[in-house]
Design a protein around this motif. Sequence first.
Motif: not given
Length: 171
Positions: A86-100
């Motif tokens: 299981d992940t710690v972010w909601p669905l769509g949360g992996s998009d948050a890596l944009d800019g990392a």
Amino acid sequence: MTVDTAPRLERLTRSLPSMLADLETLVRCESPTGDPSATSRCADAVAELGIRLLRSHPQRLEHGGAAQLRWRFGRGDRVLLLGHLDTVWPLGGSDALDGATVLITTDEEVGSSAARTLIQDEARRNQAVLVLEASADGGAHAEGEHVLASSMPERAALLAELVADLAGARP
């Protein structure tokens, strides 16, 4: 006794593209804890990888309304390797890596003298910096406006805050 590591290194080098593809599969398989269908899809992906890499089918167990996977090897119960999907972010949360940015250096153990300016330049470019290994003193290290958490609880708390911020889960 000298061990020849060259054959192992060559094998790992040849395997790198498939290892990266497997890693991408897992990273892209979002599985928030509270979403049984998402965790089930992730269990399917992990099972497929396990079947291919371990040459063994897992038992698929349903506990607490969620999919669990278990592999047993050999005879007896000597060691339990425990992980999670299981992940710690909601669905769509992996998009948050944009800019990392991920920066991997080779001289951290000796004070990062060769990579120091590169690290500082990258730190200045980013809004936050997360260092995955503690400093020698075990305390936080300040670099300009960036504070690098170095104890495991500090890193875990900072990572949770960063993921929540990046995923838009916090105002």
